[in-house]
Structures are given as C-alpha cells and as structure tokens.
Design an enzyme around this catalytic site. Structure first.
Site, PDB file in Angstrom:
ATOM      1  N   PHE A 120     -31.598  39.729 114.383  1.00  0.00           N
ATOM      2  CA  PHE A 120     -31.495  41.186 114.287  1.00  0.00           C
ATOM      3  C   PHE A 120     -31.472  41.757 115.691  1.00  0.00           C
ATOM      4  CE2 PHE A 120     -32.612  44.069 110.497  1.00  0.00           C
ATOM      5  CZ  PHE A 120     -31.717  43.443 109.668  1.00  0.00           C
ATOM      6  N   SER A 125     -38.402  54.840  94.967  1.00  0.00           N
ATOM      7  CA  SER A 125     -38.726  55.277  96.335  1.00  0.00           C
ATOM      8  C   SER A 125     -37.688  54.708  97.299  1.00  0.00           C
ATOM      9  CB  SER A 125     -40.103  54.743  96.722  1.00  0.00           C
ATOM     10  OG  SER A 125     -41.051  55.170  95.784  1.00  0.00           O
ATOM     11  N   HIS A 126     -37.582  55.320  98.485  1.00  0.00           N
ATOM     12  CA  HIS A 126     -36.504  54.885  99.382  1.00  0.00           C
ATOM     13  C   HIS A 126     -36.637  53.428  99.830  1.00  0.00           C
ATOM     14  CE1 HIS A 126     -33.039  55.217 101.860  1.00  0.00           C
ATOM     15  NE2 HIS A 126     -33.716  54.816 102.915  1.00  0.00           N
ATOM     16  N   ARG A 170     -37.228  52.013 117.105  1.00  0.00           N
ATOM     17  CA  ARG A 170     -37.721  50.951 116.226  1.00  0.00           C
ATOM     18  C   ARG A 170     -36.733  49.791 116.163  1.00  0.00           C
ATOM     19  NH1 ARG A 170     -36.712  49.490 110.757  1.00  0.00           N
ATOM     20  NH2 ARG A 170     -35.411  51.280 110.240  1.00  0.00           N
ATOM     21  N   PHE A 221     -45.335  66.145  91.874  1.00  0.00           N
ATOM     22  CA  PHE A 221     -44.926  66.593  93.210  1.00  0.00           C
ATOM     23  C   PHE A 221     -46.101  67.258  93.918  1.00  0.00           C
ATOM     24  CE2 PHE A 221     -43.105  69.730  96.125  1.00  0.00           C
ATOM     25  CZ  PHE A 221     -42.210  68.940  96.828  1.00  0.00           C
ATOM     26  N   GLY A 270     -47.539  58.690  97.326  1.00  0.00           N
ATOM     27  CA  GLY A 270     -46.325  57.933  97.633  1.00  0.00           C
ATOM     28  C   GLY A 270     -46.357  56.575  96.964  1.00  0.00           C
ATOM     29  N   GLY A 307     -43.844  54.182  97.413  1.00  0.00           N
ATOM     30  CA  GLY A 307     -42.960  53.222  98.068  1.00  0.00           C
ATOM     31  C   GLY A 307     -43.777  52.016  98.514  1.00  0.00           C
ATOM     32  N   GLY A 312     -33.868  43.283 105.943  1.00  0.00           N
ATOM     33  CA  GLY A 312     -34.953  42.315 105.962  1.00  0.00           C
ATOM     34  C   GLY A 312     -36.205  42.785 106.652  1.00  0.00           C
ATOM     35  N   ARG A 338     -30.921  49.258 118.583  1.00  0.00           N
ATOM     36  CA  ARG A 338     -30.098  50.249 117.866  1.00  0.00           C
ATOM     37  C   ARG A 338     -29.724  51.449 118.727  1.00  0.00           C
ATOM     38  NH1 ARG A 338     -32.970  50.157 111.919  1.00  0.00           N
ATOM     39  NH2 ARG A 338     -32.020  48.175 111.353  1.00  0.00           N
ATOM     40  N   GLN A 356     -34.145  57.878 114.968  1.00  0.00           N
ATOM     41  CA  GLN A 356     -33.216  56.746 115.133  1.00  0.00           C
ATOM     42  C   GLN A 356     -31.881  57.002 114.437  1.00  0.00           C
ATOM     43  OE1 GLN A 356     -34.007  52.571 113.354  1.00  0.00           O
ATOM     44  NE2 GLN A 356     -34.026  52.340 115.574  1.00  0.00           N
ATOM     45  N   HIS A 386     -28.694  54.990 113.254  1.00  0.00           N
ATOM     46  CA  HIS A 386     -28.300  53.600 112.991  1.00  0.00           C
ATOM     47  C   HIS A 386     -26.837  53.418 113.369  1.00  0.00           C
ATOM     48  CE1 HIS A 386     -27.553  49.868 110.858  1.00  0.00           C
ATOM     49  NE2 HIS A 386     -28.847  49.754 110.609  1.00  0.00           N
ATOM     50  N   LEU A 422     -25.626  53.497 104.466  1.00  0.00           N
ATOM     51  CA  LEU A 422     -25.902  52.443 105.444  1.00  0.00           C
ATOM     52  C   LEU A 422     -25.136  51.154 105.174  1.00  0.00           C
ATOM     53  CD1 LEU A 422     -27.920  51.658 107.811  1.00  0.00           C
ATOM     54  CD2 LEU A 422     -29.192  50.478 106.028  1.00  0.00           C
ATOM     55  N   HIS A 449     -31.149  57.742 110.630  1.00  0.00           N
ATOM     56  CA  HIS A 449     -31.642  56.655 109.779  1.00  0.00           C
ATOM     57  C   HIS A 449     -33.157  56.644 109.614  1.00  0.00           C
ATOM     58  CE1 HIS A 449     -31.767  52.779 107.882  1.00  0.00           C
ATOM     59  NE2 HIS A 449     -32.410  52.210 108.875  1.00  0.00           N
ATOM     60  N   GLU A 473     -27.854  46.215 109.276  1.00  0.00           N
ATOM     61  CA  GLU A 473     -27.770  45.499 110.550  1.00  0.00           C
ATOM     62  C   GLU A 473     -27.548  43.997 110.315  1.00  0.00           C
ATOM     63  OE1 GLU A 473     -30.199  47.062 113.588  1.00  0.00           O
ATOM     64  OE2 GLU A 473     -30.929  45.096 114.188  1.00  0.00           O
ATOM     65  N   ALA A 490     -33.843  49.393 101.176  1.00  0.00           N
ATOM     66  CA  ALA A 490     -33.820  48.569 102.393  1.00  0.00           C
ATOM     67  C   ALA A 490     -33.011  47.312 102.134  1.00  0.00           C
ATOM     68  CB  ALA A 490     -35.239  48.241 102.828  1.00  0.00           C
TER      69      ALA A 490
HETATM   70  C1  LIG Z   1     -30.797  52.630 103.488  1.00  0.00           C
HETATM   71  C2  LIG Z   1     -32.007  52.129 104.231  1.00  0.00           C
HETATM   72  C3  LIG Z   1     -32.112  50.781 104.545  1.00  0.00           C
HETATM   73  C4  LIG Z   1     -33.227  50.308 105.241  1.00  0.00           C
HETATM   74  N1  LIG Z   1     -33.303  48.971 105.538  1.00  0.00           N
HETATM   75  C5  LIG Z   1     -34.399  48.502 106.182  1.00  0.00           C
HETATM   76  C6  LIG Z   1     -34.548  47.101 106.446  1.00  0.00           C
HETATM   77  O1  LIG Z   1     -33.713  46.294 106.063  1.00  0.00           O
HETATM   78  N2  LIG Z   1     -35.646  46.692 107.101  1.00  0.00           N
HETATM   79  C7  LIG Z   1     -36.628  47.551 107.523  1.00  0.00           C
HETATM   80  O2  LIG Z   1     -37.602  47.108 108.101  1.00  0.00           O
HETATM   81  N3  LIG Z   1     -36.522  48.883 107.260  1.00  0.00           N
HETATM   82  C8  LIG Z   1     -35.435  49.362 106.595  1.00  0.00           C
HETATM   83  N4  LIG Z   1     -35.347  50.710 106.337  1.00  0.00           N
HETATM   84  C9  LIG Z   1     -36.495  51.577 106.600  1.00  0.00           C
HETATM   85  C10 LIG Z   1     -37.564  51.333 105.523  1.00  0.00           C
HETATM   86  O3  LIG Z   1     -36.948  50.997 104.301  1.00  0.00           O
HETATM   87  C11 LIG Z   1     -38.431  52.558 105.292  1.00  0.00           C
HETATM   88  O4  LIG Z   1     -38.909  53.052 106.518  1.00  0.00           O
HETATM   89  C12 LIG Z   1     -39.630  52.191 104.422  1.00  0.00           C
HETATM   90  O5  LIG Z   1     -39.226  51.522 103.249  1.00  0.00           O
HETATM   91  C13 LIG Z   1     -40.422  53.428 104.069  1.00  0.00           C
HETATM   92  O6  LIG Z   1     -41.402  53.071 103.128  1.00  0.00           O
HETATM   93  P1  LIG Z   1     -42.551  54.087 102.754  1.00  0.00           P
HETATM   94  O7  LIG Z   1     -43.397  53.391 101.744  1.00  0.00           O
HETATM   95  O8  LIG Z   1     -43.189  54.570 103.991  1.00  0.00           O
HETATM   96  O9  LIG Z   1     -41.799  55.323 102.090  1.00  0.00           O
HETATM   97  P2  LIG Z   1     -40.784  55.434 100.858  1.00  0.00           P
HETATM   98  O10 LIG Z   1     -40.356  54.129 100.330  1.00  0.00           O
HETATM   99  O11 LIG Z   1     -39.720  56.374 101.290  1.00  0.00           O
HETATM  100  O12 LIG Z   1     -41.671  56.119  99.731  1.00  0.00           O
HETATM  101  C14 LIG Z   1     -42.101  57.449  99.831  1.00  0.00           C
HETATM  102  C15 LIG Z   1     -42.869  57.800  98.571  1.00  0.00           C
HETATM  103  O13 LIG Z   1     -43.483  59.071  98.728  1.00  0.00           O
HETATM  104  C16 LIG Z   1     -43.334  59.821  97.557  1.00  0.00           C
HETATM  105  N5  LIG Z   1     -43.378  61.250  97.910  1.00  0.00           N
HETATM  106  C17 LIG Z   1     -42.790  61.864  98.959  1.00  0.00           C
HETATM  107  N6  LIG Z   1     -43.052  63.183  98.933  1.00  0.00           N
HETATM  108  C18 LIG Z   1     -43.842  63.406  97.857  1.00  0.00           C
HETATM  109  C19 LIG Z   1     -44.439  64.559  97.286  1.00  0.00           C
HETATM  110  N7  LIG Z   1     -44.288  65.796  97.811  1.00  0.00           N
HETATM  111  N8  LIG Z   1     -45.180  64.413  96.163  1.00  0.00           N
HETATM  112  C20 LIG Z   1     -45.339  63.191  95.591  1.00  0.00           C
HETATM  113  N9  LIG Z   1     -44.781  62.073  96.091  1.00  0.00           N
HETATM  114  C21 LIG Z   1     -44.047  62.179  97.212  1.00  0.00           C
HETATM  115  C22 LIG Z   1     -41.999  59.382  96.984  1.00  0.00           C
HETATM  116  O14 LIG Z   1     -41.955  59.615  95.591  1.00  0.00           O
HETATM  117  C23 LIG Z   1     -42.024  57.878  97.316  1.00  0.00           C
HETATM  118  O15 LIG Z   1     -42.681  57.188  96.286  1.00  0.00           O
HETATM  119  C24 LIG Z   1     -34.241  51.206 105.633  1.00  0.00           C
HETATM  120  C25 LIG Z   1     -34.151  52.545 105.300  1.00  0.00           C
HETATM  121  C26 LIG Z   1     -33.032  53.011 104.628  1.00  0.00           C
HETATM  122  C27 LIG Z   1     -32.940  54.479 104.343  1.00  0.00           C
END
Ligand SMILES: Cc1cc2nc3c(=O)[nH]c(=O)nc-3n(C[C@H](O)[C@H](O)[C@H](O)COP(=O)(O)OP(=O)(O)OC[C@H]3O[C@@H](n4cnc5c(N)ncnc54)[C@H](O)[C@@H]3O)c2cc1C
Length: 565
Positions: A121, A48-49, A379, A160, A18, A20, A56, A280, A234, A236, A246, A344, A249, A53
């Site tokens: 928030f 990544s997702h 959360r 993958f 991952g 992210g 904040g 939320r 959750q 949202h 989204l 969400h 907030e 965000a």
């Molecule tokens: C639209 C939106 C807005 C948000 N806003 C906020 C906010 O303002 N404040 C807050 O605190 N939280 C917010 N959140 C929640 C927060 O952004 C996420 O929970 C957090 O960023 C997740 O980070 P992560 O590193 O755990 O995963 P991610 O950033 O989702 O990264 C996952 C990684 O895993 C990799 N991966 C997944 N499956 C595989 C696989 N099979 N093989 C190889 N790689 C894989 C992907 O390529 C990616 O790189 C928001 C979420 C969304 C959807």
C-alpha cells in the site's frame, strides 16, 4: 403540535454512539469487561460506512517486517504530526488485533503457503495490508456485528442522536430520536463513546456514504469537547468521475499504473522511488498538477490495470471491476479508467488520549470521528480500519472500567425538551424557505473550491465568508415534511446544521495554519515549517465560532526529516 418527548429514561452503563467498526468493537470490549452496553446508530449497523472499505487493514506480520517499521512509515506518512506514542500503540497492537479478527471469523485472503496474504500500500515500506479481496470492511463489520449479537449488546438502530447531555462538567448521556416514531428519548449513561465516523459529505463529491455527516464531532464540539487538526482532509488519488466513488488503493497496490493524457507514468517526476505507491497526499497533488497543467483527459488522469490480467482483476479486484463497469462503462481488463483525486477521509476529529478519553469527562471517542492522533497530517491507506479496531477496543475497555466507578444521577428529560423546542422551531418555519438539499450542495461545492487539495489565504478567506453566509441562510431552511415517522427531511436538516459547524472549523483552522504539511498544501506557504507549526490545532466552540489553540506533538523516536518517496 410540539415534538413528542418520552418521559421514561433509558439507562445503560455505557452507550456507544455509532454501529460501524469502531463502535461495534468498543461495544464488544465494554460488554466483555462486564458493562451493560448499548449501541445507538442512525442506520442499521451493517450499513455504516465501514462496510464500504475495500483495500485492507495494516499489520506488520511479515517475516522481515516489524511494528517499528510500520510506526515509522505511519509517522513519516503523517508528515511528523502524528503523536508517536499513539502511532506506536497502533502498530504494536495491530498484529494481535488482526489475529483476533481472524479467529472471530474474518476470512482474510491467504498465500499459497497458508499464511495471511498482504498487499503493498502507499507509503508502506513492506507489503503489510491484510485484505479480503476488495470487500475487507464488509467482511470485518459483519463478523464483529455477529460477535456483538452473541455478547448480547443492545442496539437501537435507526435512532438519530441530536445532543449530548452534560451536567456538572461531565457527559451523562444523550438525546436521540427513534426515527420510526419521531419521539425523543433520553439515554442516561455512566460513559458515552462516540464512534460516529467521518464527515466526508461536507465536500462534494466525496467517496463517503451520504450518512457521513460528522454528527458526533459536531455534538462533542457543541458540548464543549475539543476538536483537533480539522484542517487535515485527505483527498484519495483514485475516485471515479463524476460520481466520486472510490477505486481502492489496492488497485495500485496490486501494480496499477497512473497515466497522463500523453500516456506517461507521470509519478516518476514526483516520487521517483515509490511511484504510484507514494503517500496519498503526494499522489493526489501530482495528479492535480498534471490536470492543472493540461495533461489531463477531461479533468482526469487514467488508471491502467490492463497489464495485471483478467485473473488477478476478477479475483482480487472484482468489486472495483464491477464499479468501473456500472459507473463509468469501463472494462478494467481491457480499458483504462478516468480517475481524479477526491475527498476521502478526515484526519482531525474529537481530541482523545490513547485510551479514548476526550477532553470532556465521561465522553470517549474512537474511529474516524476521533483524533488520537495516529494519522497526523496524512493517513496511510489501511491504517484507518486498524485504528477502529485498536482504539475502539481501548476506548471500550477504558469506558467500561471508568463507568464502574460512576453512579447514575437520575437525569430528567429536560435536554430532550430543549431539543424538541429546537425541532419545533425548525418545523414551524414557512414551507417556502430554502431546501436542505440545495444548501448542502452549495456547502460541498464551496468546500471543494476553497479548501481543496491546494489552498491559499485568499481562497480560504473566501471560504470563511462563504461559511458565514451559508450559516445565515440555514436560518431560512424549511422542512416540508411535518410528520413524525421517518422524517428524513428533518434529519437531513439536522445533519446539515452539524456539517456547517464543522466546515467552519475546517476552513478557519486551514486559514490559520500557515505552512504546508501532509494533506494541507498552501500555495502561499509551500514549505513545512517545523519551527512555527509542528503543533496540533485545537478548536473549541464559542457562540461566535471556533476559538483556536495549539498543543504539542508527542515525539518519542523519530525526529522530523525531509519527507520524500
Ligand atoms: C469507500 C471507502 C473505502 C475505504 N477503504 C478503507 C480501507 O480499505 N482501509 C482503511 O483502513 N480505511 C478505509 N476507509 C476508511 C474507513 O473505512 C473508515 O474511516 C472507517 O471504517 C470508519 O469507521 P467508524 O466506525 O469510525 O465509522 P463508520 O463506519 O462511518 O460508522 C459511523 C456510525 O455512526 C453512526 N452515526 C453517525 N451519526 C449518528 C447520529 N447522529 N446518530 C446515531 N448514529 C450516528 C452511523 O449510523 C454509523 O453506524 C474507507 C473509507 C471509504 C469511504
């Protein structure tokens, strides 16, 4: 032709799955601890997702604020299901992590006097959410990514992962497909850190990116690691109709109002003190009750930012102004926008301790795929980005330290060959089977219908049946692309397989928990029941579906109280 398996083994002390925020932060820390570390990601890391965000990241930095107050708000927000030792670590370490991000180069918004700006928030007793306009995740992810390049973290992007490798009761590596070639490679590692993010797309619609399919949770579950609290999803309060995109907030944090069809600020009936800035789960339920009671505007309620003025909207909420214009044709400066609650975030995930260790030796997890648990049953906004950096850092450090005590065991590509056979079997089915996309849509609709904001035994029971049916029909899914280069048809099918396993755990756990707590609202058990249910749900994989057990909640300072906002 059999799916190609690479004979050569790729070895790193630590492999992070991952790219992210949690994965990048973990990799950075492991590298700083001297480990040879690699990141494997199915998308280019900055896609990544985390990049999406908006609102904040929380830390008690204010003159009158304290980490204890932040921890209390987090525990109350969790409806007392969070483990309080973990919540305390999250909040105590937050200020240090925010300052570190700032020193790395994150250009947080500032106040007139030069200190970091913080917006209010939901569920927070103080304004403690640091932000970069409404693109906070984008900026933090790019900065941490730059740092990882400086520290020479190897990345395998657009790879993958299809399976973990467990030998002698320890996770020893993983199998991943290089999507450019379709070849399956074996990674051997002394520590594997899962940072694969959420599973939002199990529901439709969802605020999550299409890549949020819970792969890491499913891989860990199948490998024998425990999942925890998977019934807590959750919703949202402010997502656009019909796309589910989204609206942060931060819009309510900056003073936005919620109105029903009669133009009333209905939150005064549900959370008289905190109004739109209640937790939320509380706001989403209130909206749903208004909608179900007929005080809706075409299945939505309205978000009103007009009184905030053009200047504030265009400087601090610029991205959502653009999103509302592009996706709903609404100018937030002069008009209200229809919104509704939407899937969400997943509070549950791979069960870990406060240093990221899962229940499977050698396997660690951090970020949204993990359940430490700091979010419990609900959360608080701004606490997830915080979790990725605090627990990403802690998992990276622990994994690097423990990897230093381990040796490579000279894996063979045996598991990669097994995975190649699984893929061959999928590819050799008739071309005229069910399409992945159709089944994926059905899954999303079934989860939305049976495991939505309000739940009951009849609906959840129907959900379990629907899941069994979908899992059976997955056996008839066919893949029409038989090529090996960027076979996204195949990848989607493998993702769907992951999502089906997780959805089954989610509905089974939801059916089992016979109380209402945080985001899990049972119409047939409307009260929180601390005597019966102040405990974590733990799910273990068996060939016949999940086996559920229960585990204690760690309570240190804060005894459960009635929760009102
Ligand atoms: C639209 C939106 C807005 C948000 N806003 C906020 C906010 O303002 N404040 C807050 O605190 N939280 C917010 N959140 C929640 C927060 O952004 C996420 O929970 C957090 O960023 C997740 O980070 P992560 O590193 O755990 O995963 P991610 O950033 O989702 O990264 C996952 C990684 O895993 C990799 N991966 C997944 N499956 C595989 C696989 N099979 N093989 C190889 N790689 C894989 C992907 O390529 C990616 O790189 C928001 C979420 C969304 C959807």
């Amino acid at each position: 032709m059999p799916f190609a398996v690479e004979e050569e083994i790729i070895r790193h002390d630590a492999v992070v799955l991952g790219g992210g925020l949690a994965g990048m932060r973990a990799a950075l820390e492991a590298a700083r601890c001297g480990a040879d570390v690699a990141v494997v990601s199915k998308v280019y890391p900055t896609r990544s997702h985390s990049v999406a965000a908006q609102g904040g990241i929380n830390a008690a930095l204010g003159e009158d604020d304290s980490w204890e107050s932040h921890a209390f708000d987090t525990v109350k927000g969790s409806d007392y299901l969070a483990d309080q030792d973990a919540a305390s670590i999250l909040c105590r370490e937050a200020p240090g992590d925010i300052l570190e991000l700032e020193h790395m180069g994150v250009i947080f918004n500032r106040r007139e006097d030069g200190r970091l700006a913080q917006r209010p928030f939901g569920g927070a007793g103080f304004p403690r959410t640091c932000f970069v306009a409404d693109i906070t995740g984008h900026v933090i992810l790019h900065v941490i990514w730059e740092q990882s390049i400086r520290d020479s973290v190897a990345t395998y992007d657009e790879w993958f992962a299809v399976s973990l490798i467990v030998e002698d009761g320890r996770c020893r590596g993983l199998v991943a497909m290089d999507m450019r070639t379709g070849r399956l490679h074996t990674f051997e590692a002394k520590a594997v850190i899962l940072a694969t993010g959420g599973l939002g797309r199990v529901y439709e619609p969802s605020t999550n990116g299409l890549i949020c399919t819970g792969d890491g949770m499913a891989l860990a579950y199948r490998a024998g690691a425990a999942l925890m609290d998977m019934e807590f999803t959750q919703f949202h309060p402010t997502t656009l109709f019909p796309s589910g995109v989204l609206i942060t907030e931060g819009a309510r944090g900056e003073g936005g109002h919620l109105l029903n069809a009669l133009g009333e600020r209905f939150m005064s009936d549900y959370a008289p003190e905190r109004l739109e800035l209640a937790s939320r789960d509380v706001v989403s339920r209130a909206e749903q009750v208004e909608i179900d009671s007929g005080r809706d505007v075409n299945g939505c309620v309205m978000l009103d930012l007009r009184h905030l003025g053009r200047d504030l909207i265009m400087t601090k909420l610029n991205q959502i102004h653009e999103l509302a214009m592009d996706l709903a044709g609404v100018d937030l400066v002069t008009e209200t926008v229809p919104i509704r609650p939407g899937m969400h975030y997943q509070m549950g995930g791979v069960k870990t301790d406060v240093d990221g260790r899962s229940t499977l030796p050698g396997l660690y997890a951090a970020g949204e795929c993990a359940c430490v648990s700091v979010h419990g049953a609900n959360r608080l906004g701004g606490n997830s980005l915080l979790e990725t950096v605090v627990f990403g850092r802690r998992a990276g450090r622990t994994a690097a330290q423990e990897a230093a005590e381990e040796h490579f065991v000279n894996l063979t590509p045996a598991i990669a060959r097994e995975q190649a056979e699984r893929i061959d079997a999928l590819l050799s089915r008739s071309d005229r089977g069910i399409r992945t996309a159709a089944l994926r849509r059905e899954l999303g609709a079934a989860m939305q219908e049976h495991a939505g904001i309000f739940r009951d035994a009849a609906g959840l029971g129907a959900g379990v049946d629907a899941l069994h049916d979908l899992k059976n029909r997955f056996e008839a899914v066919s893949i029409q692309d038989h090529g090996s280069v960027f076979n996204t048809d195949l990848v989607s099918a493998l993702e769907l397989d992951n999502m089906l396993d997780l959805a089954e755990v989610m509905v089974t756990s939801s059916l089992e928990r016979r109380e209402s707590r945080g985001a899990h609202a049972r119409r047939d058990y409307p009260e929180r029941d601390d005597d019966g249910w102040l405990k974590h749900t733990i799910a273990l994989h068996t060939p016949d579906g999940p086996r559920l057990e229960f585990g204690p909640v760690t309570i240190t300072e804060w005894q459960p109280q009635v929760r009102s906002y």
